[in-house]
Motif scaffolding. Structure first.
Motif, mmCIF file in Angstrom:
data_model
loop_
_atom_site.group_PDB
_atom_site.id
_atom_site.type_symbol
_atom_site.label_atom_id
_atom_site.label_comp_id
_atom_site.label_asym_id
_atom_site.label_seq_id
_atom_site.Cartn_x
_atom_site.Cartn_y
_atom_site.Cartn_z
ATOM 1 N N LYS A 1 0.828 -1.207 0.000
ATOM 2 C CA LYS A 1 0.000 0.000 0.000
ATOM 3 C C LYS A 1 0.862 1.258 0.000
ATOM 4 N N ILE A 2 1.977 1.244 0.717
ATOM 5 C CA ILE A 2 2.872 2.397 0.739
ATOM 6 C C ILE A 2 3.399 2.677 -0.662
ATOM 7 N N CYS A 3 3.824 1.627 -1.350
ATOM 8 C CA CYS A 3 4.359 1.780 -2.703
ATOM 9 C C CYS A 3 3.278 2.226 -3.671
ATOM 10 N N GLU A 4 2.108 1.614 -3.579
ATOM 11 C CA GLU A 4 1.016 1.962 -4.479
ATOM 12 C C GLU A 4 0.614 3.421 -4.311
ATOM 13 N N ASP A 5 0.500 3.869 -3.066
ATOM 14 C CA ASP A 5 0.117 5.255 -2.808
ATOM 15 C C ASP A 5 1.151 6.222 -3.359
ATOM 16 N N ALA A 6 2.436 5.897 -3.197
ATOM 17 C CA ALA A 6 3.505 6.778 -3.681
ATOM 18 C C ALA A 6 3.493 6.869 -5.204
ATOM 19 N N GLU A 106 -22.240 5.431 -10.189
ATOM 20 C CA GLU A 106 -21.401 6.280 -9.340
ATOM 21 C C GLU A 106 -21.463 5.818 -7.885
ATOM 22 N N GLY A 107 -20.284 5.686 -7.287
ATOM 23 C CA GLY A 107 -20.212 5.285 -5.888
ATOM 24 C C GLY A 107 -20.139 3.788 -5.663
ATOM 25 N N THR A 108 -20.230 2.988 -6.738
ATOM 26 C CA THR A 108 -20.231 1.528 -6.579
ATOM 27 C C THR A 108 -18.959 0.875 -7.098
ATOM 28 N N CYS A 109 -18.027 1.667 -7.644
ATOM 29 C CA CYS A 109 -16.865 1.096 -8.322
ATOM 30 C C CYS A 109 -16.043 0.180 -7.425
ATOM 31 N N GLU A 110 -15.709 0.636 -6.227
ATOM 32 C CA GLU A 110 -14.857 -0.151 -5.343
ATOM 33 C C GLU A 110 -15.530 -1.477 -4.990
ATOM 34 N N ILE A 111 -16.813 -1.439 -4.745
ATOM 35 C CA ILE A 111 -17.555 -2.663 -4.415
ATOM 36 C C ILE A 111 -17.525 -3.626 -5.593
ATOM 37 N N VAL A 112 -17.774 -3.097 -6.784
ATOM 38 C CA VAL A 112 -17.781 -3.935 -7.990
ATOM 39 C C VAL A 112 -16.393 -4.489 -8.262
ATOM 40 N N PHE A 113 -15.360 -3.659 -8.070
ATOM 41 C CA PHE A 113 -13.998 -4.129 -8.328
ATOM 42 C C PHE A 113 -13.616 -5.256 -7.374
ATOM 43 N N GLN A 114 -13.933 -5.093 -6.109
ATOM 44 C CA GLN A 114 -13.600 -6.126 -5.135
ATOM 45 C C GLN A 114 -14.336 -7.426 -5.426
ATOM 46 N N ALA A 115 -15.523 -7.320 -5.984
ATOM 47 C CA ALA A 115 -16.323 -8.512 -6.269
ATOM 48 C C ALA A 115 -15.950 -9.160 -7.600
ATOM 49 N N TYR A 116 -15.688 -8.337 -8.621
ATOM 50 C CA TYR A 116 -15.532 -8.880 -9.967
ATOM 51 C C TYR A 116 -14.229 -8.485 -10.664
ATOM 52 N N GLY A 117 -13.516 -7.504 -10.138
ATOM 53 C CA GLY A 117 -12.319 -7.019 -10.818
ATOM 54 C C GLY A 117 -11.168 -8.016 -10.792
ATOM 55 N N ASN A 118 -10.320 -7.927 -11.789
ATOM 56 C CA ASN A 118 -9.135 -8.784 -11.854
ATOM 57 C C ASN A 118 -8.005 -8.133 -11.046
ATOM 58 N N LYS A 119 -7.476 -8.867 -10.081
ATOM 59 C CA LYS A 119 -6.440 -8.312 -9.209
ATOM 60 C C LYS A 119 -5.076 -8.914 -9.533
ATOM 61 N N PRO A 120 -4.046 -8.077 -9.570
ATOM 62 C CA PRO A 120 -2.699 -8.599 -9.822
ATOM 63 C C PRO A 120 -2.147 -9.305 -8.604
ATOM 64 N N GLN A 121 -1.241 -10.231 -8.825
ATOM 65 C CA GLN A 121 -0.551 -10.870 -7.714
ATOM 66 C C GLN A 121 0.436 -9.885 -7.114
ATOM 67 N N ALA A 122 0.640 -9.971 -5.812
ATOM 68 C CA ALA A 122 1.610 -9.101 -5.155
ATOM 69 C C ALA A 122 2.992 -9.364 -5.742
ATOM 70 N N PRO A 123 3.729 -8.327 -6.099
ATOM 71 C CA PRO A 123 5.041 -8.517 -6.725
ATOM 72 C C PRO A 123 6.086 -9.026 -5.740
ATOM 73 N N LYS A 124 7.060 -9.716 -6.266
ATOM 74 C CA LYS A 124 8.178 -10.166 -5.455
ATOM 75 C C LYS A 124 9.194 -9.040 -5.355
ATOM 76 N N PHE A 125 9.625 -8.734 -4.128
ATOM 77 C CA PHE A 125 10.598 -7.676 -3.916
ATOM 78 C C PHE A 125 11.997 -8.254 -3.684
ATOM 79 N N GLY A 126 12.993 -7.396 -3.800
ATOM 80 C CA GLY A 126 14.363 -7.800 -3.498
ATOM 81 C C GLY A 126 15.306 -7.713 -4.671
#
Length: 230
Positions: A1-6, A106-126
């Motif tokens: 979340k820190i990286c994404e926000d930045a 309007e106002g439903t995007c986050e709910i729809v994304f969490q339910a149906y959106g495609n999410k990336p895998q967390a990246p490997k760091f290092g």
């Protein structure tokens, strides 16, 4: 979340240009010799012809890096190569979310994304950054044939090139137009365009995430002991 926000705060370049920037760091990779790849060498290569036009995006990325490094819960500075990997992923996700939001109430995007959106895998760091430039003459300029040859040298497929098309010009429409001159590529691109019209765009977004993740592993050297966050 820190990286994404930045990244979202500081990197205002379009997602296609961010992908092109990432690609220009990775495109020195040679599968046969195992040299080059995602190692932060772009910082030492900005004076090269092929990297013309990337300076502003790199400066934005460095501001995001500084914001991450200065966060009180960050134990060690994030490598530039790790930042490139996460920045591209964040910008792809942002593009996908924006597309979904444009088709929801309007106002439903986050709910729809969490339910149906495609999410990336967390990246490997290092990833470990190099302290010098990679070999010159390996990053393709503008000819489609150069990109075909480069992707083959890197061990990537025709499908990878089509779904990562923005790396050619930094813009998806113009990149697709260049590739579509070849009938083989045109057919693959038509499939992805059809996928973009799906409600969840799964047949486009999942290959996009998959190919991008593959790209970001090429030539990367990982320090398994690195710890960024408390």
């Amino acid at each position: 979340k820190i990286c994404e926000d930045a990244v979202l705060e500081h990197v205002k370049s379009p997602w296609g240009l961010v992908l092109k920037t990432v690609f220009h760091d990775v495109a020195t990779y040679d599968k046969a010799s195992g040299t080059g790849g995602l190692n932060g060498s772009l910082l030492h290569e900005l004076d090269r012809e092929e990297n013309s036009g990337l300076t502003e995006c790199v400066e934005q990325l460095l501001r995001a890096k500084a914001a991450i490094d200065e966060n009180e819960v960050v134990l060690n500075p994030i490598s530039f190569s790790d930042l490139l990997a996460i920045a591209g992923l964040v910008k792809i996700k942002q593009s996908c979310v924006n597309s979904l939001c444009s088709r929801t109430k309007e106002g439903t995007c986050e709910i729809v994304f969490q339910a149906y959106g495609n999410k990336p895998q967390a990246p490997k760091f290092g990833r470990v950054d190099t302290s010098s430039a990679d070999s010159a003459g390996l990053v393709p300029l503008s000819e489609v044939s150069e990109f075909k040859d480069a992707f083959a040298r890197m061990g990537l497929s025709v499908t990878d090139l089509c779904v990562l098309a923005p790396v050619i010009t930094g813009d998806i429409e113009s990149s697709n137009a260049l590739l579509s001159v070849d009938a083989k590529y045109a057919d693959i691109l038509k499939g992805f365009e059809k996928g973009k019209k799906e409600v969840t765009r799964t047949s486009y977004e999942i290959p996009l995430y998959r190919s991008y993740t593959k790209l970001c592993k090429l030539g990367a050297q990982f320090d398994k002991n690195v710890v960024y966050f408390a």
